[in-house]
Design an enzyme around this catalytic site. Structure first.
Site, PDB file in Angstrom:
ATOM      1  N   GLU A 267       0.890  -1.168   0.000  1.00 32.55           N
ATOM      2  CA  GLU A 267       0.000   0.000   0.000  1.00 32.55           C
ATOM      3  C   GLU A 267       0.921   1.208   0.000  1.00 32.55           C
ATOM      4  O   GLU A 267       1.576   1.501   0.994  1.00 32.55           O
ATOM      5  CB  GLU A 267      -0.908  -0.035   1.232  1.00 32.55           C
ATOM      6  CG  GLU A 267      -2.077   0.926   1.131  1.00 32.55           C
ATOM      7  CD  GLU A 267      -1.831   2.231   1.858  1.00 32.55           C
ATOM      8  OE1 GLU A 267      -1.476   3.214   1.166  1.00 32.55           O
ATOM      9  OE2 GLU A 267      -1.975   2.272   3.081  1.00 32.55           O
ATOM     10  N   CYS A 301      -1.744   8.972   3.134  1.00 42.56           N
ATOM     11  CA  CYS A 301      -1.421   8.504   1.780  1.00 42.56           C
ATOM     12  C   CYS A 301      -2.551   8.772   0.797  1.00 42.56           C
ATOM     13  O   CYS A 301      -2.313   8.973  -0.394  1.00 42.56           O
ATOM     14  CB  CYS A 301      -1.074   7.021   1.800  1.00 42.56           C
ATOM     15  SG  CYS A 301      -2.317   5.988   2.610  1.00 42.56           S
ATOM     16  N   GLU A 398       3.951  13.344  -4.396  1.00 43.22           N
ATOM     17  CA  GLU A 398       3.290  13.271  -3.100  1.00 43.22           C
ATOM     18  C   GLU A 398       4.074  14.102  -2.085  1.00 43.22           C
ATOM     19  O   GLU A 398       5.217  13.796  -1.759  1.00 43.22           O
ATOM     20  CB  GLU A 398       3.206  11.818  -2.640  1.00 43.22           C
ATOM     21  CG  GLU A 398       2.424  11.643  -1.350  1.00 43.22           C
ATOM     22  CD  GLU A 398       2.300  10.187  -0.932  1.00 43.22           C
ATOM     23  OE1 GLU A 398       1.263   9.822  -0.366  1.00 43.22           O
ATOM     24  OE2 GLU A 398       3.252   9.416  -1.178  1.00 43.22           O
TER      25      GLU A 398
END
Length: 795
Positions: A267, A301, A398
């Site tokens: 993940e 996330c 990110e």
């Protein structure tokens, strides 16, 4: 080292509140110096190394923990291995009782855990108290249920063994629960490594689990930085790795585990779109944005870090956002009145600052509230960028901080295009009062989770995980349980002695293939885009019978042929939007046309294998039946409505993965090919298939069946040649979304290693499988990815 009581004083609280004293007592009880928790007890590290855990709000040290080395990891893995036989042999009911006890323990110590979480992570006590810790308990309760039902719901499957789990620092305890609850429910034992910045709640939970009666060695916690994680990943006695963290580290883990046989779930990162259409309730949108990007300081996330707004309402929404940002409160985590706490560590704070500076340098417009952040601690204000280009660094990378970038769109199609314009695919939010528009857009977004008129909703009953470079595998729900089980030995395949016995019964005289194969020279071409085409380099390879007689020649495919086949498969992407009924009808038609020519195909198979006519006819009949099976599944492999605790529904949709590369097994040259390719296309994928290298003629002759069966051009593409080399090319191709490889371990390792480029999903097997039993939901799960769509309703 500063005492915890002094930390309270520094925060201007005065004496610690009575309700927070258990957390202080727990730290003091251990002298704020923690070893490792292995085999149900605290042990001293053999490495002799350690580091301080620091409170992000004050920069004061909280405790000292161990930097685990090789000997420490060996001890933890050995303890987990020793505990595995007894734990896995427990009944599902017995494991359910242990998980229930863990859930109750979390609830009884909820304040202790909430305060520890806020102290070492820096997040608001309101978040840990009201969201994180209740959801931790929920995961243990939910998975106690799966443990109870495991024997019936996962029949034929059992635990994997020793599971190595590596969790991040943004949700330290919640990520632990996400991972250990399903692992323990399935009967595995665990070696867990919490993030180096935030290990305290994991250590506390391990101690509480032991007090609650969890058998020694079932849960082991080793602390340390990435070096410790690397030792777990590379340990030969670890059977599965579950990792949550950055895509960059995910790639390293994928390469490190390639060919090891370790099961893997990842993940990874995200750059999630927050899409606002012009009919949305803007006041609700504003609060949604607050929850999407400023929740947990943006260290999420799946944070809604890209605001995509219809251009007609962009100015109004930005004005409302700025007004709301002026009222956000940033401060120390144990203050119940704050909205945002501290960034976890200086290294993360510096990353945020660097990327924000780069955004300004690239021409975006920066806006921050007029008030100032606390000067002590690792704080950063909520930040909004407008006039951001889709290709800008801050729109693609990110940031993992409280930074929102805003862009505009004109049409729903443009919104979807912008939403998918990153390599990630973890989550998305869609805001509109038009439910038809919402449910039209949601399936088009390449993300594992889509929230409609809400954001950042999580529950143990609903799977969470990503598409593309956001990783693969799911956590939560039944889909998450599949990550922690494997087929029992012998399930789905018969004893390998059966194949040996069949080989021993082969006739000593191989009938000459001329009785079944035309004497006219036959060189099979490739099958790309619905047409038989010559290979790029013009070479062919001879296909011989067991006797050495020449049967035919097939085209020798190369990298360019794979490129052409992938392009054809992408051009046929509309196949995924064809109804299951229509896909099923076409597969039935393929079966019908294959059945008519069963004697011809049996002759081809007998000529290649020498197993005899009866075995060959049996394989053709099995292939026809297999096509019927997947024609039947095409409109029956349903999703689910998860029972999540919202006033609404959470839809789990099984979606096609996309373009799949499939390298078929050498044995059962027709049945193995059909078992894999039919599965993939039944659920909407398009395929580039590499048939058996030594026995490809059944697949090459199948071209003519496909041409006669209304299979749309590009849905099935077949490239013959050196299977291992072609499989590696498919694994390296950035426009291939998944690769299946059935062959040898060395080439399988190359496929897994090469897949790390775009984090494509892989299914690699080198152990023998009986393809006469190779069908069912195991194959369908591998051919799909689950998208969970959360839809609240009501006024």
């Amino acid at each position: 080292m500063t005492t915890v009581s002094e930390i309270f004083e520094t925060m201007a609280y005065g004496p610690a509140p009575e309700s927070d004293k258990p957390a202080l007592a727990w730290l003091d009880q251990h002298g704020r110096d923690f070893g490792l928790f292995v085999s149900g007890r605290w042990i001293k590290s053999k490495s002799g190394e350690g580091f301080d855990v620091v409170n992000p709000a004050t920069t004061a040290p909280l405790a000292r923990v161990t930097q685990a080395g090789q000997a420490d990891v060996d001890a933890a893995v050995a303890a987990a291995r020793k505990a595995f036989p007894a734990w896995s042999a427990l009944s599902g009911h017995a494991r359910a009782r242990h998980l229930y006890a863990l859930a109750r323990t979390v609830q009884k110590h909820s304040r202790l855990l909430a305060v520890l979480e806020s102290l070492d992570n820096g997040k608001s006590i309101r978040e840990t108290r009201d969201l994180d810790i209740p959801l931790v308990a929920r995961h243990f309760y939910h998975h106690a249920g799966w443990a109870q039902l495991a024997q019936s719901e996962f029949a034929g499957y059992g635990p994997i063994g020793v599971v190595g789990q590596i969790v991040p620092w943004n949700f330290p305890l919640l990520m632990v629960a996400w991972k250990i609850a399903p692992a323990l429910a399935a009967g595995n034992t665990v070696v867990l490594k919490p993030a180096e910045f935030t290990p305290l709640t994991a250590l506390c939970l391990a101690e509480l689990a032991q007090e609650a009666g969890l058998p020694a060695g079932v849960l082991n916690v080793v602390t340390g930085d990435g070096r410790t994680g690397e030792l777990i990943v590379n340990h030969p006695d670890v059977d599965k790795i579950a990792f949550t963290g950055s895509t960059e580290v995910g790639r390293i883990i994928r390469k490190a585990t390639a060919g090891s046989g370790k099961k893997l779930s990842l993940e990874l990162g995200g750059k999630s779109p927050f899409i606002v259409f012009d009919d949305a309730d803007l006041d609700s949108v504003v609060e949604g944005v607050v929850d999407a990007i400023w929740f947990n300081q943006g260290q999420v996330c799946c944070a809604g870090s890209r605001l995509l707004v219809h251009e007609g309402i962009a100015d109004r929404l930005v004005a409302k956002l700025r007004a709301r940002m002026e009222k956000l409160r940033v401060g120390p985590s144990l203050d119940k009145a704050i909205d945002m706490g501290a960034i976890v560590a200086p290294v993360q704070l510096e990353r945020i600052r660097t990327l924000v500076t780069q955004g300004v340098e690239e021409g975006a417009t920066l806006w921050q509230p007029s008030w100032a952040c606390p000067t002590e601690g690792y704080f950063y204000p909520p930040t909004l960028f407008t006039n951001v280009a889709p290709a800008a660094t801050i729109a693609q990378v990110e940031i993992f901080g409280p930074v929102l970038v805003s862009m505009t769109f004109r049409t729903p199609a443009e919104a979807v295009e912008l939403a998918n314009n990153t390599p990630y695919g973890l989550a998305a939010s869609v805001w509109t009062e038009n439910i038809n528009l919402a449910l039209d857009v949601a399936p088009k977004i390449k993300a594992g989770v889509v929230w409609i008129n809400c954001t950042n909703l999580f529950d143990a009953a609903s799977g969470f995980g990503g598409y593309r470079e956001s990783g693969f595998g799911r956590e939560g729900g039944k889909e998450g349980m599949w990550e922690y089980v494997k087929r029992d030995a012998g399930y789905g395949m018969r004893d390998a002695k059966k194949n040996a016995a069949r080989a021993a019964k082969r006739p000593t005289r191989i009938s000459h293939p001329a009785s079944r194969i035309p004497l006219i020279d036959r060189t099979y071409k490739l099958f790309i885009g619905g047409s038989q085409v010559r290979p790029d380099q013009g070479y062919s390879r001879k296909i011989l019978a067991p006797s050495g007689a020449l049967l035919a020649e097939v085209a020798e495919g190369n990298r360019k042929d794979i490129r052409n086949a992938v392009e054809a498969a992408h051009a046929a992407a509309g196949w995924a939007h064809t109804s299951g009924h229509n896909r099923g009808q076409i597969l039935y038609y393929v079966a019908e046309n294959l059945s008519v020519r069963s004697a011809e195909f049996a002759g081809l198979i007998d000529g290649m294998t020498g197993d005899g006519e009866a075995a060959a006819r049996s394989e053709v009949e099995a292939a026809v039946a297999r096509l019927f099976s997947y024609a039947a599944w095409a409109d029956k492999y349903d999703g689910a409505v998860h029972q999540t605790p919202i006033r609404g529904v959470t839809l789990a949709m099984n979606e096609a993965v996309g373009v799949m590369g499939i390298a078929c097994p050498e044995e059962h040259p027709l049945l193995g090919f059909v078992s894999l390719v039919a599965t993939a296309v039944a659920v909407g994928n398009t395929v580039v298939a590499v048939p058996s290298e030594a026995r490809p003629l059944a697949a090459t002759e199948l071209y003519t069946v496909l041409e006669a069966s209304d299979v749309p051009a590009g849905v099935i593409n077949i490239v013959t040649g050196a299977k291992d080399a072609l499989a590696k090319v498919l694994a390296e191709h950035d426009d291939v979304d998944a690769v299946w490889y059935f062959g040898n371990q060395t080439a399988g390792a190359e496929v897994e290693r090469a897949s790390a480029g775009n984090m494509k999903r892989t299914w690699v097997e080198w152990e023998p499988r009986d393809w006469t039993e190779g069908e069912g939901t195991e194959f369908l799960r591998q051919a799909t990815q689950v998208k969970n769509i959360w839809i609240p309703y009501g006024e």
